[in-house]
Write an enzyme that holds these catalytic residues in place. Sequence first.
Site, PDB file in Angstrom:
ATOM      1  N   PHE A 174       1.782 -10.226   9.167  1.00 18.18           N
ATOM      2  CA  PHE A 174       2.488  -9.048   8.689  1.00 18.18           C
ATOM      3  C   PHE A 174       1.743  -8.134   7.646  1.00 18.18           C
ATOM      4  O   PHE A 174       1.561  -8.757   6.524  1.00 18.18           O
ATOM      5  CB  PHE A 174       3.930  -8.947   8.103  1.00 18.18           C
ATOM      6  CG  PHE A 174       4.674  -7.814   8.031  1.00 18.18           C
ATOM      7  CD1 PHE A 174       4.999  -7.249   9.093  1.00 18.18           C
ATOM      8  CD2 PHE A 174       5.102  -7.362   6.935  1.00 18.18           C
ATOM      9  CE1 PHE A 174       5.384  -5.906   9.126  1.00 18.18           C
ATOM     10  CE2 PHE A 174       5.390  -6.294   6.566  1.00 18.18           C
ATOM     11  CZ  PHE A 174       5.933  -5.418   7.779  1.00 18.18           C
ATOM     12  N   GLY A 175       1.273  -7.068   7.968  1.00 15.20           N
ATOM     13  CA  GLY A 175       0.538  -6.014   7.056  1.00 15.20           C
ATOM     14  C   GLY A 175       1.355  -5.046   6.506  1.00 15.20           C
ATOM     15  O   GLY A 175       1.958  -4.353   7.399  1.00 15.20           O
ATOM     16  N   TYR A 176       1.474  -4.846   5.271  1.00 14.05           N
ATOM     17  CA  TYR A 176       2.072  -3.648   4.592  1.00 14.05           C
ATOM     18  C   TYR A 176       1.457  -3.032   3.397  1.00 14.05           C
ATOM     19  O   TYR A 176       1.925  -2.026   3.174  1.00 14.05           O
ATOM     20  CB  TYR A 176       3.656  -4.105   4.148  1.00 14.05           C
ATOM     21  CG  TYR A 176       3.198  -5.337   3.137  1.00 14.05           C
ATOM     22  CD1 TYR A 176       3.226  -5.093   1.754  1.00 14.05           C
ATOM     23  CD2 TYR A 176       3.216  -6.688   3.233  1.00 14.05           C
ATOM     24  CE1 TYR A 176       2.813  -5.920   0.622  1.00 14.05           C
ATOM     25  CE2 TYR A 176       2.950  -7.406   2.274  1.00 14.05           C
ATOM     26  CZ  TYR A 176       2.843  -7.240   1.180  1.00 14.05           C
ATOM     27  OH  TYR A 176       2.503  -8.085   0.171  1.00 14.05           O
ATOM     28  N   GLY A 177       0.329  -3.450   3.251  1.00 17.27           N
ATOM     29  CA  GLY A 177      -0.425  -2.849   2.090  1.00 17.27           C
ATOM     30  C   GLY A 177      -1.961  -2.761   2.699  1.00 17.27           C
ATOM     31  O   GLY A 177      -2.133  -2.202   3.682  1.00 17.27           O
ATOM     32  N   SER A 178      -2.938  -3.540   1.820  1.00 17.05           N
ATOM     33  CA  SER A 178      -4.194  -3.436   2.424  1.00 17.05           C
ATOM     34  C   SER A 178      -4.462  -4.097   3.713  1.00 17.05           C
ATOM     35  O   SER A 178      -5.553  -3.605   4.342  1.00 17.05           O
ATOM     36  CB  SER A 178      -5.213  -4.006   1.001  1.00 17.05           C
ATOM     37  OG  SER A 178      -4.857  -5.313   1.207  1.00 17.05           O
TER      38      SER A 178
ATOM     39  N   GLU B  86      -5.331 -13.559  -0.681  1.00 17.33           N
ATOM     40  CA  GLU B  86      -3.934 -13.039  -1.164  1.00 17.33           C
ATOM     41  C   GLU B  86      -3.488 -14.080  -2.248  1.00 17.33           C
ATOM     42  O   GLU B  86      -2.507 -13.866  -2.991  1.00 17.33           O
ATOM     43  CB  GLU B  86      -2.824 -12.988  -0.013  1.00 17.33           C
ATOM     44  CG  GLU B  86      -3.433 -12.239   1.039  1.00 17.33           C
ATOM     45  CD  GLU B  86      -3.574 -10.916   0.843  1.00 17.33           C
ATOM     46  OE1 GLU B  86      -2.678 -10.323  -0.458  1.00 17.33           O
ATOM     47  OE2 GLU B  86      -4.279 -10.008   1.217  1.00 17.33           O
TER      48      GLU B  86
END
Length: 176
Positions: free
Chosen positions: A6-10, A85
């Site tokens: 799941f991606g929400y930023g970079s 991360e």
Amino acid sequence: MSMWVFGYGSLLWNPGFEVAEQVRGTLPGWARSFCMRSIHHRGSEIEPGLVLALDAAAHAACDGVALRVAPGTEDTTLAYLRERELISSAYLEKMLHVDLSDNRRVEAVTYVIDPDHVQYCGGLPLEEQAQIIAHAHGGRGPNSEYLYNTAQHLTDMGVADPDLDWLSRRVAAILV
């Protein structure tokens, strides 16, 4: 079994791994915010920047993107993501359910903030966030670039994030 992230930023604009499928998704119970001090990628220990993280919030939901990892690359992708991360242990790696825009539900590797970590800074006023982002620079470049790229990709996806939009305008004004 497919591996999803799941991606929400970079990860929206720089996943750094081979993506087999990309679908807009919503993660219930979490809110995207600049609640993590960045001492590596977008700031330094002397002048920390801010990066986005997911903060647990019972009535919130974060819109982002679910990325299906290319088959056969799961192990190298996970190793890459952990190196990227988990550089300072401020993020926790979790497997969380993401609701996809095509009505599927998948379990995805998701990086959320550890609210007990020293880099956690939830609840900073937007003006203070803007001042930090405008001036910080780290190993991956200016903190402002991270903000602008993320805000633009959310806009391109049709995801409204009023805080990121305000921060983008404010940081641009500070940097004039």
